[in-house]
Every structure is written in structure tokens, then in C-alpha cells.
Design a protein around this motif. Structure first.
Motif, short mmCIF file in Angstrom:
data_model
loop_
_atom_site.label_atom_id
_atom_site.label_comp_id
_atom_site.label_asym_id
_atom_site.label_seq_id
_atom_site.Cartn_x
_atom_site.Cartn_y
_atom_site.Cartn_z
N ILE A 102 -4.45 -1.63 0.19
CA ILE A 102 -4.14 -0.93 -1.05
C ILE A 102 -5.04 0.31 -1.13
CG2 ILE A 102 -5.77 -2.22 -2.49
CD1 ILE A 102 -2.27 -1.13 -3.60
N ALA A 103 -4.56 1.33 -1.82
CA ALA A 103 -5.34 2.54 -2.06
C ALA A 103 -5.09 2.97 -3.51
CB ALA A 103 -4.91 3.65 -1.10
N ALA A 134 0.83 -1.21 0.00
CA ALA A 134 0.00 0.00 0.00
C ALA A 134 0.87 1.25 0.00
CB ALA A 134 -0.95 0.00 1.19
N ILE A 135 1.89 1.29 0.84
CA ILE A 135 2.77 2.46 0.92
C ILE A 135 3.44 2.72 -0.43
CG2 ILE A 135 4.92 3.34 1.94
CD1 ILE A 135 2.69 3.59 3.88
N LYS A 136 3.96 1.65 -1.04
CA LYS A 136 4.64 1.79 -2.32
C LYS A 136 3.70 2.34 -3.39
CE LYS A 136 6.93 -0.93 -5.90
NZ LYS A 136 7.33 -2.26 -6.32
N MET A 137 2.50 1.77 -3.48
CA MET A 137 1.56 2.18 -4.51
C MET A 137 0.99 3.57 -4.23
SD MET A 137 2.07 -0.19 -6.55
CE MET A 137 0.96 0.33 -7.83
N LEU A 157 3.54 5.99 -5.55
CA LEU A 157 3.49 6.06 -7.01
C LEU A 157 2.25 6.79 -7.52
CD1 LEU A 157 4.72 2.47 -7.92
CD2 LEU A 157 6.01 4.61 -8.15
N ARG A 158 1.14 6.66 -6.79
CA ARG A 158 -0.12 7.26 -7.21
C ARG A 158 -0.36 8.64 -6.59
NH1 ARG A 158 -2.81 1.41 -6.19
NH2 ARG A 158 -2.42 0.57 -8.26
#
Length: 93
Positions: free
Chosen positions: A76-77, A12-15, A18-19
Motif C-alpha cells: 500500500i502507498a 496498492a495499484i487501486k489506491m 485514487l490518491r
């Protein structure tokens, strides 16, 4: 959702990075969001898909909750893809 502690999966942190979705935005979704789908048979804990508009930006969060420890976990977000969702971003096409 009511929780005492909010954690974020590494994915979640990684995405989110990126988002360009901040932890504050996600906290707003977990605090004020509408449950649009539930996944009660998920392992380790039941989870749900939350939706909330932060400003004019829809954000969906998959959120899991451990009742025993009052811990919420963001799995996830993301910003819903208009090609995959109806205009209300509550229903898939």
C-alpha cells in the motif's frame, strides 16, 4: 531497499490511482525512503513502513521483501493523514 524486481499488489495499484500517487513516486520511496516501522512477523514475508518526501509531499509505503527472489512488493502507498501523525510524519499521535 535493495531489490531486483518491484511488484505492486492490486490493492496498492487501486489506491495509488485514487490518491494520485505514481509508480515513479513509490519507486523513489522504496529506493530512498527511511524505515520508520518494521513488521518482522508479517506473513508471507517481513515488511516495513517506509517514508520519503517526494518534492514536499510525504509518502508512506508498506513494503514487503522476499530475499530468496530479491523481489520487493508494495502492499500500500498513501499520504499520511496529519490528524493521525506527528508533524514529522514518522510517529503516530
Amino acid at each position: 531497499m535493495e531489490y531486483q524486481t518491484l511488484s505492486f499488489s492490486g490493492h496498492a495499484i487501486k489506491m495509488m490511482f485514487l490518491r494520485q500517487i505514481t509508480q515513479e513516486y513509490v519507486k523513489t520511496v522504496t529506493d530512498q525512503g527511511e524505515i520508520i516501522s518494521e513488521y518482522l512477523s508479517d506473513q508471507l514475508f517481513p515488511s516495513c513502513l517506509l517514508l520519503h518526501f517526494v518534492g514536499n509531499r510525504p509518502i508512506q509505503v508498506v513494503f514487503s521483501y522476499d530475499q530468496e527472489t530479491s523481489t520487493g512488493c508494495v502492499l500500500i502507498a498513501y499520504i499520511p493523514d496529519p490528524a493521525l501523525w506527528q508533524p514529522d510524519v514518522k510517529t503516530k499521535r
